[in-house]
Design a protein around this motif. Structure first.
Motif, PDB file in Angstrom:
ATOM      1  N   ALA A  89       2.042  -2.266   5.163  1.00  0.00           N
ATOM      2  CA  ALA A  89       2.892  -2.946   5.824  1.00  0.00           C
ATOM      3  C   ALA A  89       2.997  -4.333   5.217  1.00  0.00           C
ATOM      4  CB  ALA A  89       2.260  -3.105   7.427  1.00  0.00           C
ATOM      5  N   GLY A  90       1.955  -4.646   4.508  1.00  0.00           N
ATOM      6  CA  GLY A  90       1.898  -5.966   3.901  1.00  0.00           C
ATOM      7  C   GLY A  90       0.809  -6.469   3.062  1.00  0.00           C
ATOM      8  N   VAL A  91       0.737  -7.538   2.254  1.00  0.00           N
ATOM      9  CA  VAL A  91      -0.356  -8.130   1.552  1.00  0.00           C
ATOM     10  C   VAL A  91      -0.607  -9.513   1.984  1.00  0.00           C
ATOM     11  CG1 VAL A  91      -1.148  -8.729  -0.850  1.00  0.00           C
ATOM     12  CG2 VAL A  91       0.190  -6.341  -0.326  1.00  0.00           C
ATOM     13  N   VAL A  92      -1.589  -9.784   2.307  1.00  0.00           N
ATOM     14  CA  VAL A  92      -1.651 -11.330   2.814  1.00  0.00           C
ATOM     15  C   VAL A  92      -2.997 -11.872   2.020  1.00  0.00           C
ATOM     16  CG1 VAL A  92      -0.974 -10.750   5.187  1.00  0.00           C
ATOM     17  CG2 VAL A  92      -3.543 -10.553   4.589  1.00  0.00           C
ATOM     18  N   GLY A  93      -3.009 -13.229   1.896  1.00  0.00           N
ATOM     19  CA  GLY A  93      -4.185 -13.921   1.361  1.00  0.00           C
ATOM     20  C   GLY A  93      -3.775 -14.382   0.159  1.00  0.00           C
ATOM     21  N   PRO A  94      -4.787 -15.278  -0.353  1.00  0.00           N
ATOM     22  CA  PRO A  94      -4.414 -16.059  -1.686  1.00  0.00           C
ATOM     23  C   PRO A  94      -4.826 -15.011  -2.723  1.00  0.00           C
ATOM     24  CG  PRO A  94      -6.810 -16.605  -0.700  1.00  0.00           C
ATOM     25  CD  PRO A  94      -5.873 -15.993   0.260  1.00  0.00           C
ATOM     26  N   PRO A  95      -4.321 -15.187  -3.990  1.00  0.00           N
ATOM     27  CA  PRO A  95      -4.501 -14.066  -5.189  1.00  0.00           C
ATOM     28  C   PRO A  95      -5.932 -13.777  -5.316  1.00  0.00           C
ATOM     29  CG  PRO A  95      -2.999 -16.034  -5.825  1.00  0.00           C
ATOM     30  CD  PRO A  95      -3.607 -16.334  -4.574  1.00  0.00           C
ATOM     31  N   ASP A  96      -6.991 -14.786  -4.937  1.00  0.00           N
ATOM     32  CA  ASP A  96      -8.234 -14.156  -5.432  1.00  0.00           C
ATOM     33  C   ASP A  96      -9.006 -13.426  -4.428  1.00  0.00           C
ATOM     34  OD1 ASP A  96      -8.162 -16.568  -3.887  1.00  0.00           O
ATOM     35  OD2 ASP A  96      -9.972 -17.136  -4.585  1.00  0.00           O
ATOM     36  N   ALA A  97      -8.300 -13.410  -2.993  1.00  0.00           N
ATOM     37  CA  ALA A  97      -9.009 -12.810  -1.847  1.00  0.00           C
ATOM     38  C   ALA A  97      -7.564 -11.942  -1.097  1.00  0.00           C
ATOM     39  CB  ALA A  97      -9.543 -13.842  -1.011  1.00  0.00           C
ATOM     40  N   ARG A  98      -6.867 -11.314  -1.692  1.00  0.00           N
ATOM     41  CA  ARG A  98      -5.797 -10.570  -1.018  1.00  0.00           C
ATOM     42  C   ARG A  98      -6.457  -9.512  -0.422  1.00  0.00           C
ATOM     43  NH1 ARG A  98      -1.824 -11.248  -6.109  1.00  0.00           N
ATOM     44  NH2 ARG A  98      -0.874 -12.797  -5.361  1.00  0.00           N
ATOM     45  N   ARG A  99      -5.601  -9.336   0.737  1.00  0.00           N
ATOM     46  CA  ARG A  99      -5.855  -8.144   1.557  1.00  0.00           C
ATOM     47  C   ARG A  99      -4.737  -7.079   2.001  1.00  0.00           C
ATOM     48  NH1 ARG A  99     -11.101  -8.661   1.460  1.00  0.00           N
ATOM     49  NH2 ARG A  99     -12.123 -10.150   2.956  1.00  0.00           N
ATOM     50  N   ARG A 128      -6.518  -2.185  -6.987  1.00  0.00           N
ATOM     51  CA  ARG A 128      -5.983  -3.645  -7.133  1.00  0.00           C
ATOM     52  C   ARG A 128      -4.890  -3.990  -6.163  1.00  0.00           C
ATOM     53  NH1 ARG A 128      -3.051  -3.110 -12.109  1.00  0.00           N
ATOM     54  NH2 ARG A 128      -1.110  -3.278 -11.241  1.00  0.00           N
ATOM     55  N   ILE A 129      -4.853  -5.040  -5.805  1.00  0.00           N
ATOM     56  CA  ILE A 129      -3.768  -5.821  -4.760  1.00  0.00           C
ATOM     57  C   ILE A 129      -3.045  -6.822  -5.592  1.00  0.00           C
ATOM     58  CG2 ILE A 129      -3.502  -6.458  -2.522  1.00  0.00           C
ATOM     59  CD1 ILE A 129      -5.936  -5.589  -1.651  1.00  0.00           C
ATOM     60  N   ASP A 130      -1.862  -6.549  -5.632  1.00  0.00           N
ATOM     61  CA  ASP A 130      -0.707  -7.793  -6.127  1.00  0.00           C
ATOM     62  C   ASP A 130       0.048  -8.115  -5.255  1.00  0.00           C
ATOM     63  OD1 ASP A 130      -1.954  -7.187  -8.775  1.00  0.00           O
ATOM     64  OD2 ASP A 130      -0.471  -5.714  -9.279  1.00  0.00           O
ATOM     65  N   GLU A 131       0.865  -8.976  -5.361  1.00  0.00           N
ATOM     66  CA  GLU A 131       1.846  -9.587  -4.480  1.00  0.00           C
ATOM     67  C   GLU A 131       2.630  -8.547  -3.801  1.00  0.00           C
ATOM     68  OE1 GLU A 131       5.471 -12.812  -4.509  1.00  0.00           O
ATOM     69  OE2 GLU A 131       3.614 -13.338  -5.761  1.00  0.00           O
ATOM     70  N   ARG A 132       3.083  -7.697  -4.413  1.00  0.00           N
ATOM     71  CA  ARG A 132       3.867  -6.679  -3.959  1.00  0.00           C
ATOM     72  C   ARG A 132       3.669  -4.941  -4.011  1.00  0.00           C
ATOM     73  NH1 ARG A 132       7.512  -8.089  -0.071  1.00  0.00           N
ATOM     74  NH2 ARG A 132       8.237 -10.204  -0.440  1.00  0.00           N
ATOM     75  N   HIS A 133       2.327  -4.836  -4.885  1.00  0.00           N
ATOM     76  CA  HIS A 133       2.023  -3.590  -5.006  1.00  0.00           C
ATOM     77  C   HIS A 133       0.429  -3.287  -4.657  1.00  0.00           C
ATOM     78  CE1 HIS A 133       5.296  -3.112  -7.454  1.00  0.00           C
ATOM     79  NE2 HIS A 133       5.271  -4.094  -8.068  1.00  0.00           N
ATOM     80  N   VAL A 134       0.288  -2.186  -4.260  1.00  0.00           N
ATOM     81  CA  VAL A 134      -1.385  -1.883  -4.004  1.00  0.00           C
ATOM     82  C   VAL A 134      -1.564  -0.747  -4.978  1.00  0.00           C
ATOM     83  CG1 VAL A 134      -2.994  -1.131  -2.369  1.00  0.00           C
ATOM     84  CG2 VAL A 134      -1.276  -3.046  -1.642  1.00  0.00           C
ATOM     85  N   CYS A 135      -2.658  -0.749  -5.842  1.00  0.00           N
ATOM     86  CA  CYS A 135      -2.998   0.551  -6.665  1.00  0.00           C
ATOM     87  C   CYS A 135      -4.078   1.056  -5.789  1.00  0.00           C
ATOM     88  CB  CYS A 135      -3.357  -0.372  -7.783  1.00  0.00           C
ATOM     89  SG  CYS A 135      -1.797  -1.065  -8.943  1.00  0.00           S
ATOM     90  N   VAL A 136      -4.007   2.332  -5.962  1.00  0.00           N
ATOM     91  CA  VAL A 136      -5.082   3.206  -5.538  1.00  0.00           C
ATOM     92  C   VAL A 136      -5.463   4.456  -6.432  1.00  0.00           C
ATOM     93  CG1 VAL A 136      -4.400   2.751  -3.084  1.00  0.00           C
ATOM     94  CG2 VAL A 136      -3.425   4.680  -4.062  1.00  0.00           C
ATOM     95  N   GLU A 137      -6.505   4.580  -6.149  1.00  0.00           N
ATOM     96  CA  GLU A 137      -7.099   5.916  -6.975  1.00  0.00           C
ATOM     97  C   GLU A 137      -7.332   7.208  -6.069  1.00  0.00           C
ATOM     98  OE1 GLU A 137     -11.519   6.666  -8.867  1.00  0.00           O
ATOM     99  OE2 GLU A 137     -10.675   5.095  -9.911  1.00  0.00           O
ATOM    100  N   VAL A 138      -6.887   8.338  -6.434  1.00  0.00           N
ATOM    101  CA  VAL A 138      -6.800   9.445  -5.897  1.00  0.00           C
ATOM    102  C   VAL A 138      -7.454  10.518  -6.907  1.00  0.00           C
ATOM    103  CG1 VAL A 138      -5.711  11.375  -4.391  1.00  0.00           C
ATOM    104  CG2 VAL A 138      -5.073   8.860  -4.340  1.00  0.00           C
ATOM    105  N   ARG A 139      -8.765  11.180  -6.488  1.00  0.00           N
ATOM    106  CA  ARG A 139      -9.168  12.102  -7.537  1.00  0.00           C
ATOM    107  C   ARG A 139      -8.935  11.675  -9.077  1.00  0.00           C
ATOM    108  NH1 ARG A 139      -5.423  15.415  -4.773  1.00  0.00           N
ATOM    109  NH2 ARG A 139      -6.440  15.998  -2.839  1.00  0.00           N
ATOM    110  N   LYS A 140      -9.255  10.339  -9.056  1.00  0.00           N
ATOM    111  CA  LYS A 140      -9.402   9.805 -10.677  1.00  0.00           C
ATOM    112  C   LYS A 140      -8.217   9.521 -11.206  1.00  0.00           C
ATOM    113  CE  LYS A 140     -13.951  11.378 -11.691  1.00  0.00           C
ATOM    114  NZ  LYS A 140     -15.020  12.022 -12.548  1.00  0.00           N
TER     115      LYS A 140
END
Length: 154
Positions: A89-99, A128-140
């Motif tokens: 739904a979204g990304v919140v927080g400053p760049p060093d502590a994004r959720r 990794r969590i960026d401003e508009r992207h969240v990177c996930v790892e699935v089975r390497k």
């Protein structure tokens, strides 16, 4: 003329003559059995049908030789599994502590915040969590989940 050339010409002439005789002479007097079968339409008897009652496959699927039947009955008594569908739904927080904010399809489950290293439902690890992207790892393998950009009013 040399002997091999003369022999080749005789073989060529004999081959040509056999081709002319083979295709040139009409075939008369086919046996009656062969010509009669060529004129008859071909048909086969209908295939036998096996009428299976609807309950037979169910009985086979639930037979005890496939595994423990008691476990499946206990699972059926427990009810349907919970709805584990979710969306980013979204990304919140400053760049060093994004959720990353995750909202579940099941309205009884509250929304949750995840940080880098946490595991999303379905065993997806956030890398990794960026401003508009969240990177996930699935089975390497790495996947990028993009957020939809909301339209702002002027």
């Amino acid at each position: 003329m040399s002997k091999p050339t003369m022999m080749g010409r005789w073989l060529l002439a004999a081959g040509a003559m056999s081709v002319v005789l083979w295709f040139g002479v009409p075939v008369e007097g086919l046996p009656e059995v062969v010509s009669a079968k060529a004129r008859d339409p071909w048909s086969a008897e209908p295939l036998p049908r096996w009428n299976v009652p609807v309950s037979t496959p169910v009985l086979v699927a639930g037979a005890p030789f496939w595994g423990k039947q008691a476990a499946t009955q206990a699972e059926a008594a427990a009810g349907p599994p919970p709805d584990m569908r979710w969306r980013l739904a979204g990304v919140v927080g400053p760049p060093d502590a994004r959720r990353a904010l995750v909202v579940f399809a099941d309205p009884s489950k509250p929304q949750q915040f995840f940080k880098v290293g946490d595991r999303l439902p379905g065993d997806f690890r956030i890398t990794r969590i960026d401003e508009r992207h969240v990177c996930v790892e699935v089975r390497k393998r790495q996947y990028t989940l993009a957020l939809e950009r909301a339209e702002t009013a002027p």
